[in-house]
Motif scaffolding. Structure first.
Motif: not given
Length: 314
Positions: A116-118, A122-124, A156-157
């Protein structure tokens, strides 16, 4: 010394997002100290709100406001059975996330949180490509310090597609509030949040140090916005600002001050109208108070004094 004035929750509605940008001189027609916005990729109205940022200066920072507690998810709901309900809405809340993070299915929860974080990042980045070169991550309701969430944020980072610039660590020094004589006005619930976040960070810090992403001092800033959450008015912030700046100078770090200046005009426009606590916070008058603070001559003067004394830049 860098001083970041941040607004969370950009993207709930266009009207609420415009209200946020009214607080930034980096936005057309805006006035105020706001220099960073944290964007909710999961908002159903994200694509309507995004063009408002296109018209702003590139100097306005854009952060990914990772959200795991309110509204719909960004990843495939079928891949997130622990996180979302049958409608694809987050179902755990802060306490549920914290309990599940140390429960027997914590590894599975972490896997879902990472997906979910990724997806949110990715959407941003797909909408604002410059965010990939200057990735900034924080968390809705400060959930990012919950251990499983923190590990998902670090994963994610560490994605090679991104260049990490900033991680928000919402652990606030209380000394400046005490020294300024305003600690007594802190709500009891905010002292509880302060203590919990400090406890979680004592564990998370070791994870960050082991991640290879660099030391905390290079990836984050001294933070303010928990103790006076909903009460970041011009008088309180102006009073604590010199002490916070001195703490940041002592640590050799920047300073981030968090505001919520975007009031949602009606409960039915919130991310999830069935969550009373979130609705009250999103629609509450505290957001108007914080909107006024960012645009006030009083806070601008306090920041100007920092600029003169410490060479502070927004």
């Amino acid at each position: 010394m860098s001083v970041i004035f941040t607004a969370d929750d950009f993207g709930i509605t266009p009207e609420q997002s415009r209200r946020i940008l009214e607080c930034s001189s980096m936005a057309p027609g805006g006035k105020g100290l706001l220099s960073s916005v944290s964007v909710l990729a999961t908002s159903p109205r994200f694509e309507e709100c995004a063009p408002l940022l296109d018209a702003c200066s590139d100097e306005l920072r854009i952060s990914v406001h990772l959200n795991f507690v309110e509204g719909p998810c960004a990843a495939n709901p079928e891949d997130l059975p622990l996180l979302v309900d049958e409608k694809g809405f987050f179902k755990l809340g802060y306490g549920g996330l914290l309990a599940a993070s140390v429960g027997p299915r914590s590894a599975e929860l972490e896997r879902e949180l990472t997906l979910e974080a990724k997806a949110q990042a990715a959407r941003i980045v797909a909408r604002f490509p410059r965010a990939a070169r200057h990735l900034r991550l924080d968390g809705h309701q400060h959930t990012q310090l919950i251990p499983a969430v923190f590990r998902a944020m670090l994963a994610t980072a560490a994605d090679p597609a991104y260049s990490l610039e900033y991680l928000r660590i919402p652990v606030e020094p209380a000394g400046p509030a005490r020294a300024a004589g305003v600690a007594a006005s802190v709500k009891p619930v905010n002292w509880v949040k302060h203590a919990l976040l400090g406890t979680l960070w004592s564990r998370d810090r070791r994870m960050l140090e082991a991640s290879g992403l660099g030391p905390y001092e290079d990836r984050s800033a001294v933070f303010s916005g928990v103790l006076f959450s909903g009460q970041m008015d011009k008088a309180r912030v102006s009073a604590v600002l010199p002490g916070l700046a001195e703490e940041a100078r002592r640590r050799g770090m920047g300073l981030e001050l968090l505001f919520h200046p975007g009031r949602v005009d009606a409960p039915e426009h919130c991310l999830n109208p069935s969550l009373p606590g979130f609705v009250e916070f999103s629609c509450g008058e505290g957001r108007d108070i914080e909107h006024e603070a960012l645009r006030s001559a009083e806070l601008a003067a306090a920041f100007g004094a920092l600029r003169d004394e410490h060479g502070a830049v927004a």
